[in-house]
Scaffold this motif. Structure first.
Motif, PDB file in Angstrom:
ATOM      1  N   ASP A 190       0.822  -1.217   0.000  1.00  0.00           N
ATOM      2  CA  ASP A 190       0.000   0.000   0.000  1.00  0.00           C
ATOM      3  C   ASP A 190       0.855   1.265   0.000  1.00  0.00           C
ATOM      4  O   ASP A 190       0.345   2.378   0.124  1.00  0.00           O
ATOM      5  N   GLN A 239       4.781  -0.305  -6.064  1.00  0.00           N
ATOM      6  CA  GLN A 239       4.591  -0.754  -4.686  1.00  0.00           C
ATOM      7  C   GLN A 239       5.943  -1.055  -4.037  1.00  0.00           C
ATOM      8  O   GLN A 239       6.805  -1.693  -4.662  1.00  0.00           O
ATOM      9  N   LYS A 260      -4.725  -0.984  -6.633  1.00  0.00           N
ATOM     10  CA  LYS A 260      -3.688  -0.268  -5.881  1.00  0.00           C
ATOM     11  C   LYS A 260      -2.523   0.129  -6.794  1.00  0.00           C
ATOM     12  O   LYS A 260      -2.017   1.242  -6.723  1.00  0.00           O
ATOM     13  N   ILE A 269      -1.459   4.435   0.620  1.00  0.00           N
ATOM     14  CA  ILE A 269      -2.883   4.082   0.570  1.00  0.00           C
ATOM     15  C   ILE A 269      -3.331   3.586   1.945  1.00  0.00           C
ATOM     16  O   ILE A 269      -2.684   2.740   2.549  1.00  0.00           O
ATOM     17  N   GLU A 275      -6.465   1.843   3.730  1.00  0.00           N
ATOM     18  CA  GLU A 275      -7.759   1.167   3.548  1.00  0.00           C
ATOM     19  C   GLU A 275      -8.573   1.265   4.836  1.00  0.00           C
ATOM     20  O   GLU A 275      -8.100   0.881   5.908  1.00  0.00           O
TER      21      GLU A 275
END
Lengths: 67, 67, 67, 67, 67, 67
Positions: C49, C56, D17, D42, D44
């Motif tokens: 993430d 990534q 993602k 990111i 979530e």
């Protein structure tokens, strides 16, 4: 959904801000998310308040300007 | 990695900001993380925009000054 | 005051978390801020993430581990 | 610079993602910022922890799924 | 507008989350802001990742539980 | 605990800020959390730095004013 917080150095032009907002929004609409659901919040940070490698960006990256 | 966001009252001196950036960065380099990977972002918040105990810090903590 | 949000990759050991909390707190007490006023919040982010350089971290920095 | 925090509902696919990370990064490289300088994080969030219009998204938007 | 990020210790009940979302939203609708414009995002943080007074809340405030 | 970050458009009156701080704090004291433990941080964002639906709020919502 989503909410996007963007942290950049102070000094982005209005044109650059528009591109950031439109461009990031498009990333999500391309994934099928409705355009009205996307919020993008830009935070302009003075370079002396941004530390990189242990020093203020205003010193370490003196000659780099935001777009 | 890491990214560190520091929220303080408006009015930190430049000297204090340098110490915050250098000091927090050292916490991570002491753990073996490379210095260039550490980003520290200081956010100065006006005391009237900071609530503590249900009141603005500008009222409740009128006499306390940032370093 | 201050509130510090620390974003790191998932997998910090408990020992490393303690050092992050104690170390960052000391940066502020060294500036004269009372110890009870310092809050440090660690956010562990899965490497998939966290994007760096457009990829990534779980792919680009596959072999780098948090402390 | 920049650091971008993206808050979305839990359940984004790995493919989504990757597109978020690559797409947001490209917005900044198109402005002339070097690719290695862009970090995208990111977060979530479970739908029951996301309130919209005063209700949990898990109730109000029960049938909407993340990409 | 507004976007509200709420950071709490892990363990809030679903009932408490509903009250947080509804209650914070009402603060803004009472100011004349339309209900659909208010987003509230709750972030649950494990007590060992939350430092207060230089120590993990899981140690310093061992006996305090979230509602 | 808790720490609450509130993001709003620039231009909130001092009266509105007081209501935001007092109102949000009350949401948590109603849940049994001690008043001194609640911190509320208001971030005022210029409307041209807030994107909604892919456009700056300063253009898209030109006629909407903060309270």
């Amino acid at each position: 959904m989503p909410v996007v917080h963007v942290y950049v150095w102070k000094g982005f032009s209005n044109e650059a801000k528009k591109k950031v907002i439109a461009g990031i929004t498009k990333v999500f609409t391309d994934l099928g998310i409705p355009v009205h659901a996307v919020e993008v919040i830009i935070h302009e940070i003075p370079k002396e308040d941004w530390g990189v490698g242990g020093e203020q960006a205003s010193e370490k990256l003196k000659d780099v300007q935001p777009p």
